[in-house]
Design an enzyme around this catalytic site. Sequence first.
Site, short mmCIF file in Angstrom:
data_model
loop_
_atom_site.label_atom_id
_atom_site.label_comp_id
_atom_site.label_asym_id
_atom_site.label_seq_id
_atom_site.Cartn_x
_atom_site.Cartn_y
_atom_site.Cartn_z
N GLY A 29 0.79 -1.23 0.00
CA GLY A 29 0.00 0.00 0.00
C GLY A 29 0.82 1.28 0.00
O GLY A 29 0.28 2.35 0.28
N LEU A 107 -1.21 -6.88 -8.91
CA LEU A 107 -0.43 -7.86 -9.67
C LEU A 107 -1.27 -8.91 -10.37
O LEU A 107 -0.73 -9.86 -10.93
CB LEU A 107 0.58 -8.55 -8.74
CG LEU A 107 1.56 -7.61 -8.03
CD1 LEU A 107 2.52 -8.42 -7.16
CD2 LEU A 107 2.33 -6.77 -9.04
N LYS A 108 -2.57 -8.75 -10.38
CA LYS A 108 -3.44 -9.71 -11.05
C LYS A 108 -3.89 -9.14 -12.39
O LYS A 108 -4.06 -7.93 -12.54
CB LYS A 108 -4.66 -10.03 -10.19
CG LYS A 108 -4.35 -10.57 -8.80
CD LYS A 108 -3.61 -11.89 -8.86
CE LYS A 108 -3.35 -12.43 -7.46
NZ LYS A 108 -2.62 -13.72 -7.50
N LEU A 111 -9.75 -8.45 -16.84
CA LEU A 111 -10.29 -7.85 -18.05
C LEU A 111 -10.94 -6.51 -17.73
O LEU A 111 -11.55 -6.34 -16.67
CB LEU A 111 -11.32 -8.79 -18.68
CG LEU A 111 -10.79 -10.14 -19.17
CD1 LEU A 111 -11.95 -11.00 -19.67
CD2 LEU A 111 -9.75 -9.97 -20.27
N ILE A 112 -10.80 -5.57 -18.64
CA ILE A 112 -11.38 -4.24 -18.47
C ILE A 112 -12.73 -4.22 -19.18
O ILE A 112 -12.79 -4.40 -20.40
CB ILE A 112 -10.47 -3.14 -19.04
CG1 ILE A 112 -9.06 -3.25 -18.46
CG2 ILE A 112 -11.08 -1.77 -18.76
CD1 ILE A 112 -8.98 -3.17 -16.95
N ASN A 122 -2.66 2.62 -14.41
CA ASN A 122 -1.68 1.83 -13.68
C ASN A 122 -0.37 2.59 -13.69
O ASN A 122 -0.09 3.36 -14.61
CB ASN A 122 -1.50 0.47 -14.36
CG ASN A 122 -0.44 -0.39 -13.69
OD1 ASN A 122 -0.51 -0.65 -12.49
ND2 ASN A 122 0.57 -0.81 -14.45
N HIS A 124 3.72 1.84 -13.65
CA HIS A 124 4.69 0.77 -13.89
C HIS A 124 6.10 1.32 -13.67
O HIS A 124 6.39 2.45 -14.11
CB HIS A 124 4.54 0.23 -15.31
CG HIS A 124 5.45 -0.91 -15.62
ND1 HIS A 124 5.19 -2.20 -15.21
CD2 HIS A 124 6.64 -0.95 -16.27
CE1 HIS A 124 6.16 -2.99 -15.62
NE2 HIS A 124 7.06 -2.26 -16.26
N ASP A 165 0.66 -4.08 -19.55
CA ASP A 165 1.48 -2.87 -19.74
C ASP A 165 1.41 -2.34 -21.17
O ASP A 165 2.41 -1.88 -21.71
CB ASP A 165 2.94 -3.17 -19.36
CG ASP A 165 3.08 -3.66 -17.93
OD1 ASP A 165 2.33 -3.19 -17.07
OD2 ASP A 165 3.94 -4.52 -17.68
N GLU A 194 7.78 7.78 -8.92
CA GLU A 194 6.39 7.30 -8.89
C GLU A 194 5.54 8.15 -7.95
O GLU A 194 4.37 8.43 -8.24
CB GLU A 194 6.34 5.84 -8.43
CG GLU A 194 6.93 4.84 -9.39
CD GLU A 194 6.82 3.42 -8.88
OE1 GLU A 194 5.74 3.04 -8.39
OE2 GLU A 194 7.83 2.69 -8.95
#
Length: 224
Positions: A29, A107-108, A111-112, A122, A124, A165, A194
């Site tokens: 988190g 990390l899973k 589907l969008i 996201n 990365h 990604d 980040e």
Amino acid sequence: MNAGQSPPDSDRPGVDEPLRVAVFLSGSGRTLANLIRHRDESGLPIDFRLVIGSRSGLKGLQIAESAGITTRVVRKSDHPDPQEYCRAMFDPCRDTGAELVVMAGFLKHVLIPTDFENRVINIHPSLLPAFGGQGMYGHRVHQAAIDRGVRISGCTVHFVDNQYDNGPILWQRSCPVRPGDDADALADRVFQQECQALPEAIRMVHQDWRHSGEPTGGRDTMRQ
């Protein structure tokens, strides 16, 4: 660049209202904690409606609960069908009125759904398209960058599609790869970027959705 698909006119809040956000996470988190700090200290226009963790006991869920944010656990192993898993993840987002989903160390692969296309972002830990794809996360990314001999790394905020990604890039920040760096040292330097890049990207989405109502396009998306 594209700042995504804004909500339908009938659902669009006023220009000063924060983005209604759901967060997906799988770990400590840190990214969520950074967003909460930016909201509290810098006025980041974000309204956390929900945090979904990929398993119980995650520190990220504890951070959310301590901040008074509603949490839920959705295990992919409980939903072996990809469409079922998609519904299990996004139905709660719809129920809470979330208009943007932020994957913060999630990390899973999920589907969008059509109604969330260009409404999921996201972050990365590399300058995509370099060092992305299935299995490229965390220290694997940084070690790959060091092994390849790159001189500059960084992070990328991108919209999420149904490939790893792969979605359109929204924002990037860069940092040097220094002689003698190991994966830990580079990870720390990239994470500092980040912590700035994701709030900046969220402000961009807020600006586009609340003020112009349409993606703006054409901006320079790299900062150092």
